[in-house]
Write a protein that holds these residues in place. Structure first.
Motif, PDB file in Angstrom:
ATOM      1  N   SER A   1     -17.601  90.976  85.665  1.00 37.67           N
ATOM      2  CA  SER A   1     -16.424  90.209  86.122  1.00 37.67           C
ATOM      3  C   SER A   1     -15.649  90.987  87.183  1.00 37.67           C
ATOM      4  O   SER A   1     -14.445  90.782  87.335  1.00 37.67           O
ATOM      5  CB  SER A   1     -15.507  89.894  84.935  1.00 37.67           C
ATOM      6  OG  SER A   1     -15.054  91.095  84.335  1.00 37.67           O
ATOM      7  N   ARG A   2     -16.370  91.850  87.932  1.00 42.48           N
ATOM      8  CA  ARG A   2     -15.622  92.807  88.766  1.00 42.48           C
ATOM      9  C   ARG A   2     -14.787  92.168  89.880  1.00 42.48           C
ATOM     10  O   ARG A   2     -13.910  92.829  90.432  1.00 42.48           O
ATOM     11  CB  ARG A   2     -16.558  93.871  89.345  1.00 42.48           C
ATOM     12  CG  ARG A   2     -17.611  93.308  90.266  1.00 42.48           C
ATOM     13  CD  ARG A   2     -18.531  94.412  90.741  1.00 42.48           C
ATOM     14  NE  ARG A   2     -19.606  93.801  91.500  1.00 42.48           N
ATOM     15  CZ  ARG A   2     -20.887  94.004  91.261  1.00 42.48           C
ATOM     16  NH1 ARG A   2     -21.264  94.816  90.297  1.00 42.48           N
ATOM     17  NH2 ARG A   2     -21.786  93.410  91.984  1.00 42.48           N
ATOM     18  N   TYR A   3     -15.024  90.894  90.224  1.00 45.47           N
ATOM     19  CA  TYR A   3     -14.186  90.241  91.238  1.00 45.47           C
ATOM     20  C   TYR A   3     -13.150  89.307  90.590  1.00 45.47           C
ATOM     21  O   TYR A   3     -12.473  88.547  91.261  1.00 45.47           O
ATOM     22  CB  TYR A   3     -15.068  89.477  92.236  1.00 45.47           C
ATOM     23  CG  TYR A   3     -14.359  89.194  93.548  1.00 45.47           C
ATOM     24  CD1 TYR A   3     -13.816  90.231  94.311  1.00 45.47           C
ATOM     25  CD2 TYR A   3     -14.218  87.900  94.035  1.00 45.47           C
ATOM     26  CE1 TYR A   3     -13.152  89.973  95.500  1.00 45.47           C
ATOM     27  CE2 TYR A   3     -13.564  87.634  95.232  1.00 45.47           C
ATOM     28  CZ  TYR A   3     -13.032  88.685  95.958  1.00 45.47           C
ATOM     29  OH  TYR A   3     -12.362  88.442  97.137  1.00 45.47           O
ATOM     30  N   VAL A   4     -13.029  89.375  89.291  1.00 43.86           N
ATOM     31  CA  VAL A   4     -12.073  88.530  88.565  1.00 43.86           C
ATOM     32  C   VAL A   4     -10.816  89.357  88.303  1.00 43.86           C
ATOM     33  O   VAL A   4     -10.866  90.379  87.621  1.00 43.86           O
ATOM     34  CB  VAL A   4     -12.682  88.034  87.226  1.00 43.86           C
ATOM     35  CG1 VAL A   4     -11.699  87.121  86.500  1.00 43.86           C
ATOM     36  CG2 VAL A   4     -14.000  87.325  87.458  1.00 43.86           C
ATOM     37  N   GLN A   5      -9.694  88.938  88.869  1.00 41.36           N
ATOM     38  CA  GLN A   5      -8.471  89.725  88.757  1.00 41.36           C
ATOM     39  C   GLN A   5      -7.263  88.803  88.515  1.00 41.36           C
ATOM     40  O   GLN A   5      -7.049  87.846  89.269  1.00 41.36           O
ATOM     41  CB  GLN A   5      -8.267  90.548  90.042  1.00 41.36           C
ATOM     42  CG  GLN A   5      -7.003  91.385  90.118  1.00 41.36           C
ATOM     43  CD  GLN A   5      -6.930  92.481  89.054  1.00 41.36           C
ATOM     44  OE1 GLN A   5      -7.069  92.219  87.866  1.00 41.36           O
ATOM     45  NE2 GLN A   5      -6.687  93.706  89.485  1.00 41.36           N
ATOM     46  N   GLY A   6      -6.494  89.082  87.471  1.00 40.83           N
ATOM     47  CA  GLY A   6      -5.284  88.309  87.173  1.00 40.83           C
ATOM     48  C   GLY A   6      -5.573  86.894  86.719  1.00 40.83           C
ATOM     49  O   GLY A   6      -4.709  86.015  86.777  1.00 40.83           O
ATOM     50  N   ALA A   7      -6.778  86.672  86.221  1.00 48.01           N
ATOM     51  CA  ALA A   7      -7.204  85.310  85.862  1.00 48.01           C
ATOM     52  C   ALA A   7      -6.973  85.026  84.382  1.00 48.01           C
ATOM     53  O   ALA A   7      -6.766  85.944  83.587  1.00 48.01           O
ATOM     54  CB  ALA A   7      -8.685  85.131  86.188  1.00 48.01           C
ATOM     55  N   GLU A   8      -7.010  83.747  84.042  1.00 51.42           N
ATOM     56  CA  GLU A   8      -6.974  83.373  82.635  1.00 51.42           C
ATOM     57  C   GLU A   8      -8.174  82.484  82.346  1.00 51.42           C
ATOM     58  O   GLU A   8      -8.402  81.507  83.061  1.00 51.42           O
ATOM     59  CB  GLU A   8      -5.658  82.690  82.273  1.00 51.42           C
ATOM     60  CG  GLU A   8      -5.321  81.515  83.133  1.00 51.42           C
ATOM     61  CD  GLU A   8      -3.811  81.268  83.237  1.00 51.42           C
ATOM     62  OE1 GLU A   8      -3.409  80.148  82.930  1.00 51.42           O
ATOM     63  OE2 GLU A   8      -3.063  82.175  83.636  1.00 51.42           O
ATOM     64  N   ILE A   9      -8.945  82.868  81.352  1.00 54.01           N
ATOM     65  CA  ILE A   9     -10.115  82.059  80.974  1.00 54.01           C
ATOM     66  C   ILE A   9      -9.776  81.314  79.691  1.00 54.01           C
ATOM     67  O   ILE A   9      -9.487  81.929  78.661  1.00 54.01           O
ATOM     68  CB  ILE A   9     -11.369  82.938  80.779  1.00 54.01           C
ATOM     69  CG1 ILE A   9     -11.726  83.641  82.094  1.00 54.01           C
ATOM     70  CG2 ILE A   9     -12.537  82.090  80.265  1.00 54.01           C
ATOM     71  CD1 ILE A   9     -13.015  84.435  82.059  1.00 54.01           C
TER      72      ILE A   9
END
Ligand SMILES: NC(=O)c1ccc[n+]([C@@H]2O[C@H](COP(=O)([O-])OP(=O)(O)OC[C@H]3O[C@@H](n4cnc5c(N)ncnc54)[C@H](O)[C@@H]3O)[C@@H](O)[C@H]2O)c1
Length: 261
Positions: A242-250
């Motif tokens: 998930s290295r390009y996932v930042q500040g997200a909510e799943i």
């Protein structure tokens, strides 16, 4: 891994020191088990000493590199010393932190008291600031890290008797985004999981049969989630996958919020 759910597991956390708060039971314990199956070394934080000891003994007996830390995440000094102990004990800085611990009260608005709402915010909101403060310098020293915060669909959709809980869990989302921006230069990612109704003993026991039936009827996947199904999302967010996932909510809720919002 315990439970009925089976996943293909990689070694995405090999050798990584992972702190999981509230790890003595429920979703926290499932996350600890999943991270261990992915090669992680697990520091389990909880306030329930006997339960924590039993849980960690169970992990160690299965050959897992796990240690127990009795720490109240609502107390800043307790959190700071537990993180120091983790680095000392494992001989390496923390690379992954999961803020999972919760102390919750669901009360009619008129009955909300200072002590309950104070405790709820101390553990489930302010506590995240203390763990982030303690974890960030260790993660920076190792060149980065990943932080995963547990929110709830209560942050997105209104349920009755949940003003305090909804405020706390919506706060987790705001905190996640703010911390993601601030910690990005240190190579630290901060993301949130938004679980729906997960079948832990604590969650199901709260509701009467009619409520359980009504909730299931409004869920597209028509079942509660399993703790292991939240743990698999946590493993993705903790890992480099998930290295390009930042500040997200799943959101992991079987479609509950898309169908009812
Ligand atoms: N179970 C669900 O349906 C559900 C749904 C949405 C979100 N969540 C969130 O997922 C997370 C885990 O939920 P759960 O149902 O497994 O919870 P749980 O109540 O079963 O477990 C929480 C753990 O946190 C520990 N804890 C409490 N206060 C603490 C403190 N001050 N310091 C350290 N540990 C402390 C408890 O001893 C317990 O072991 C929580 O953040 C919860 O809000 C759960």
């Amino acid at each position: 891994m315990s439970g009925a759910v089976a996943f293909a597991v990689a070694q995405r956390l090999a050798g990584t020191v992972c702190v999981v708060t509230g790890a003595a039971r429920g979703i926290g314990l499932a996350i600890a088990e999943r991270f261990a199956a992915e090669g992680g070394r697990i520091a389990c934080f909880d306030v329930g000493a006997a339960r924590l000891d039993a849980a960690v003994t169970g992990l160690v007996e299965r050959g897992i590199d796990a240690r127990a830390y009795v720490a109240d995440v609502g107390r800043r000094e307790a959190v700071a010393s537990a993180f120091e102990a983790v680095e000392r004990d494992f001989g390496a800085p923390v690379g992954v932190l999961v803020n999972n611990a919760v102390w919750a009260r669901f009360q009619p608005l008129a009955e909300v008291d200072e002590e309950s709402v104070g405790r709820m915010f101390d553990v489930g909101l302010k506590g995240l600031i203390w763990t982030l403060q303690a974890a960030a310098p260790q993660m920076q020293r190792r060149g980065g890290g990943s932080i995963v915060n547990l929110s709830s669909t209560s942050a997105l959709q209104a349920l009755t008797h949940s003003t305090g809980y909804a405020a706390m869990k919506a706060g987790v989302l705001g905190l996640t985004r703010a911390a993601a921006v601030e910690l990005s230069p240190m190579g630290i990612r901060v993301n949130a999981i938004v679980p729906g109704m997960i079948g832990t003993p604590a969650s199901i026991a709260k509701f009467d049969e009619a409520t359980v039936k009504a909730r299931l009827a409004s869920m597209p996947l028509a079942r509660f989630g399993e703790p292991q199904e939240i743990a698999s999302v946590a493993a993705f967010l903790a890992s480099e996958d998930s290295r390009y996932v930042q500040g997200a909510e799943i959101v992991a809720d079987g479609g509950w919020t898309i169908a009812t919002r």
